[in-house]
Design a protein around this motif. Structure first.
Motif, PDB file in Angstrom:
ATOM      1  N   PRO A  41       0.802  -1.228   0.000  1.00 45.91           N
ATOM      2  CA  PRO A  41       0.000   0.000   0.000  1.00 45.91           C
ATOM      3  C   PRO A  41       0.832   1.274   0.000  1.00 45.91           C
ATOM      4  O   PRO A  41       0.419   2.279  -0.577  1.00 45.91           O
ATOM      5  CB  PRO A  41      -0.848  -0.109   1.267  1.00 45.91           C
ATOM      6  N   ILE A  42       1.999   1.249   0.611  1.00 45.82           N
ATOM      7  CA  ILE A  42       2.854   2.449   0.624  1.00 45.82           C
ATOM      8  C   ILE A  42       3.296   2.807  -0.793  1.00 45.82           C
ATOM      9  O   ILE A  42       3.367   3.983  -1.151  1.00 45.82           O
ATOM     10  CB  ILE A  42       4.068   2.225   1.549  1.00 45.82           C
ATOM     11  N   ALA A  43       3.578   1.793  -1.601  1.00 45.70           N
ATOM     12  CA  ALA A  43       3.967   2.043  -2.989  1.00 45.70           C
ATOM     13  C   ALA A  43       2.819   2.706  -3.748  1.00 45.70           C
ATOM     14  O   ALA A  43       3.047   3.582  -4.587  1.00 45.70           O
ATOM     15  CB  ALA A  43       4.384   0.751  -3.670  1.00 45.70           C
ATOM     16  N   GLY A  44       1.594   2.313  -3.457  1.00 41.49           N
ATOM     17  CA  GLY A  44       0.436   2.948  -4.085  1.00 41.49           C
ATOM     18  C   GLY A  44       0.309   4.407  -3.691  1.00 41.49           C
ATOM     19  O   GLY A  44      -0.015   5.259  -4.522  1.00 41.49           O
ATOM     20  N   LEU A  45       0.582   4.708  -2.425  1.00 38.45           N
ATOM     21  CA  LEU A  45       0.523   6.102  -1.975  1.00 38.45           C
ATOM     22  C   LEU A  45       1.621   6.941  -2.633  1.00 38.45           C
ATOM     23  O   LEU A  45       1.370   8.058  -3.082  1.00 38.45           O
ATOM     24  CB  LEU A  45       0.660   6.173  -0.456  1.00 38.45           C
ATOM     25  N   TYR A  46       2.828   6.396  -2.680  1.00 41.36           N
ATOM     26  CA  TYR A  46       3.911   7.121  -3.337  1.00 41.36           C
ATOM     27  C   TYR A  46       3.611   7.346  -4.812  1.00 41.36           C
ATOM     28  O   TYR A  46       3.899   8.402  -5.364  1.00 41.36           O
ATOM     29  CB  TYR A  46       5.244   6.388  -3.177  1.00 41.36           C
ATOM     30  N   GLY A  47       3.036   6.351  -5.455  1.00 41.42           N
ATOM     31  CA  GLY A  47       2.668   6.496  -6.863  1.00 41.42           C
ATOM     32  C   GLY A  47       1.637   7.582  -7.075  1.00 41.42           C
ATOM     33  O   GLY A  47       1.735   8.386  -8.001  1.00 41.42           O
ATOM     34  N   ALA A  48       0.631   7.651  -6.202  1.00 39.45           N
ATOM     35  CA  ALA A  48      -0.398   8.677  -6.327  1.00 39.45           C
ATOM     36  C   ALA A  48       0.179  10.067  -6.094  1.00 39.45           C
ATOM     37  O   ALA A  48      -0.168  11.026  -6.796  1.00 39.45           O
ATOM     38  CB  ALA A  48      -1.529   8.401  -5.332  1.00 39.45           C
ATOM     39  N   VAL A  49       1.075  10.200  -5.128  1.00 39.50           N
ATOM     40  CA  VAL A  49       1.695  11.497  -4.859  1.00 39.50           C
ATOM     41  C   VAL A  49       2.557  11.928  -6.032  1.00 39.50           C
ATOM     42  O   VAL A  49       2.513  13.093  -6.462  1.00 39.50           O
ATOM     43  CB  VAL A  49       2.518  11.441  -3.549  1.00 39.50           C
ATOM     44  N   CYS A  50       3.327  11.000  -6.577  1.00 37.90           N
ATOM     45  CA  CYS A  50       4.186  11.339  -7.723  1.00 37.90           C
ATOM     46  C   CYS A  50       3.370  11.720  -8.943  1.00 37.90           C
ATOM     47  O   CYS A  50       3.722  12.659  -9.665  1.00 37.90           O
ATOM     48  CB  CYS A  50       5.110  10.173  -8.047  1.00 37.90           C
ATOM     49  N   VAL A  51       2.281  11.002  -9.194  1.00 40.78           N
ATOM     50  CA  VAL A  51       1.423  11.348 -10.332  1.00 40.78           C
ATOM     51  C   VAL A  51       0.851  12.750 -10.168  1.00 40.78           C
ATOM     52  O   VAL A  51       0.857  13.552 -11.098  1.00 40.78           O
ATOM     53  CB  VAL A  51       0.293  10.309 -10.493  1.00 40.78           C
ATOM     54  N   GLY A  52       0.368  13.060  -8.986  1.00 40.97           N
ATOM     55  CA  GLY A  52      -0.176  14.399  -8.748  1.00 40.97           C
ATOM     56  C   GLY A  52       0.873  15.482  -8.881  1.00 40.97           C
ATOM     57  O   GLY A  52       0.610  16.548  -9.452  1.00 40.97           O
ATOM     58  N   PHE A  53       2.065  15.220  -8.381  1.00 38.75           N
ATOM     59  CA  PHE A  53       3.142  16.210  -8.459  1.00 38.75           C
ATOM     60  C   PHE A  53       3.551  16.475  -9.903  1.00 38.75           C
ATOM     61  O   PHE A  53       3.624  17.619 -10.346  1.00 38.75           O
ATOM     62  CB  PHE A  53       4.345  15.733  -7.642  1.00 38.75           C
ATOM     63  N   PHE A  54       3.815  15.407 -10.651  1.00 41.04           N
ATOM     64  CA  PHE A  54       4.279  15.591 -12.016  1.00 41.04           C
ATOM     65  C   PHE A  54       3.176  16.089 -12.945  1.00 41.04           C
ATOM     66  O   PHE A  54       3.444  16.824 -13.894  1.00 41.04           O
ATOM     67  CB  PHE A  54       4.907  14.307 -12.555  1.00 41.04           C
ATOM     68  N   ALA A  55       1.931  15.721 -12.680  1.00 39.26           N
ATOM     69  CA  ALA A  55       0.832  16.244 -13.487  1.00 39.26           C
ATOM     70  C   ALA A  55       0.688  17.747 -13.294  1.00 39.26           C
ATOM     71  O   ALA A  55       0.466  18.487 -14.248  1.00 39.26           O
ATOM     72  CB  ALA A  55      -0.464  15.533 -13.134  1.00 39.26           C
ATOM     73  N   ALA A  56       0.833  18.209 -12.064  1.00 39.43           N
ATOM     74  CA  ALA A  56       0.749  19.644 -11.805  1.00 39.43           C
ATOM     75  C   ALA A  56       1.973  20.383 -12.333  1.00 39.43           C
ATOM     76  O   ALA A  56       1.869  21.507 -12.814  1.00 39.43           O
ATOM     77  CB  ALA A  56       0.596  19.892 -10.306  1.00 39.43           C
ATOM     78  N   LEU A  57       3.127  19.743 -12.267  1.00 33.88           N
ATOM     79  CA  LEU A  57       4.357  20.381 -12.710  1.00 33.88           C
ATOM     80  C   LEU A  57       4.413  20.544 -14.224  1.00 33.88           C
ATOM     81  O   LEU A  57       4.793  21.598 -14.738  1.00 33.88           O
ATOM     82  CB  LEU A  57       5.563  19.565 -12.229  1.00 33.88           C
ATOM     83  N   PHE A  58       4.000  19.526 -14.962  1.00 28.64           N
ATOM     84  CA  PHE A  58       4.154  19.546 -16.408  1.00 28.64           C
ATOM     85  C   PHE A  58       2.893  19.875 -17.190  1.00 28.64           C
ATOM     86  O   PHE A  58       2.970  20.188 -18.373  1.00 28.64           O
ATOM     87  CB  PHE A  58       4.689  18.198 -16.906  1.00 28.64           C
ATOM     88  N   GLY A  59       1.727  19.788 -16.586  1.00 33.56           N
ATOM     89  CA  GLY A  59       0.518  20.000 -17.377  1.00 33.56           C
ATOM     90  C   GLY A  59      -0.627  20.579 -16.593  1.00 33.56           C
ATOM     91  O   GLY A  59      -1.735  20.084 -16.691  1.00 33.56           O
ATOM     92  N   GLY A  60      -0.380  21.590 -15.807  1.00 32.38           N
ATOM     93  CA  GLY A  60      -1.431  22.142 -14.981  1.00 32.38           C
ATOM     94  C   GLY A  60      -2.487  22.894 -15.773  1.00 32.38           C
ATOM     95  O   GLY A  60      -2.184  23.669 -16.657  1.00 32.38           O
ATOM     96  N   THR A  61      -3.742  22.624 -15.482  1.00 33.42           N
ATOM     97  CA  THR A  61      -4.875  23.357 -16.036  1.00 33.42           C
ATOM     98  C   THR A  61      -5.829  23.642 -14.891  1.00 33.42           C
ATOM     99  O   THR A  61      -5.747  23.001 -13.843  1.00 33.42           O
ATOM    100  CB  THR A  61      -5.603  22.538 -17.120  1.00 33.42           C
ATOM    101  N   PRO A  62      -6.741  24.577 -15.064  1.00 35.55           N
ATOM    102  CA  PRO A  62      -7.676  24.875 -13.978  1.00 35.55           C
ATOM    103  C   PRO A  62      -8.560  23.686 -13.590  1.00 35.55           C
ATOM    104  O   PRO A  62      -9.062  23.625 -12.490  1.00 35.55           O
ATOM    105  CB  PRO A  62      -8.524  26.022 -14.523  1.00 35.55           C
ATOM    106  N   THR A  63      -8.760  22.742 -14.494  1.00 37.75           N
ATOM    107  CA  THR A  63      -9.635  21.611 -14.193  1.00 37.75           C
ATOM    108  C   THR A  63      -8.868  20.298 -14.160  1.00 37.75           C
ATOM    109  O   THR A  63      -9.415  19.244 -14.440  1.00 37.75           O
ATOM    110  CB  THR A  63     -10.740  21.510 -15.247  1.00 37.75           C
ATOM    111  N   LEU A  64      -7.598  20.323 -13.798  1.00 34.35           N
ATOM    112  CA  LEU A  64      -6.763  19.121 -13.794  1.00 34.35           C
ATOM    113  C   LEU A  64      -7.168  18.186 -12.668  1.00 34.35           C
ATOM    114  O   LEU A  64      -7.256  18.571 -11.515  1.00 34.35           O
ATOM    115  CB  LEU A  64      -5.295  19.504 -13.633  1.00 34.35           C
TER     116      LEU A  64
END
Length: 75
Positions: A41-64
């Motif tokens: 489960p910890i790997a799942g949490l780290y994966g979700a945090v990384c996805v959110g971080f990189f999605a906001a860093l590289f492709g942020g939109t108001p409705t992301l």
């Protein structure tokens, strides 16, 4: 109407509640995907945090909205 990249505080309350709602929904999903992958489960949490971080860093939109299914696709 031109789209600007300015921070507007008039919708801050909605942004905070939207972030909390998305976190509540994606937490069990991230835990389940981590367990299903065999990494735990910890790997799942780290994966979700990384996805959110990189999605906001590289492709942020108001409705992301990003979700933890991206790391599961790799597994």
């Amino acid at each position: 109407m031109a789209i600007t990249n300015q921070i507007r505080f008039n919708n801050l309350r909605g942004d905070i509640f939207g972030g909390i709602t998305a976190a509540i929904v994606s937490l069990p999903l991230a835990l389940a995907f981590g367990v299903a992958s065999g990494a735990g489960p910890i790997a799942g949490l780290y994966g979700a945090v990384c996805v959110g971080f990189f999605a906001a860093l590289f492709g942020g939109t108001p409705t992301l909205i990003s979700e933890p299914t991206g790391p599961m696709t790799v597994v």
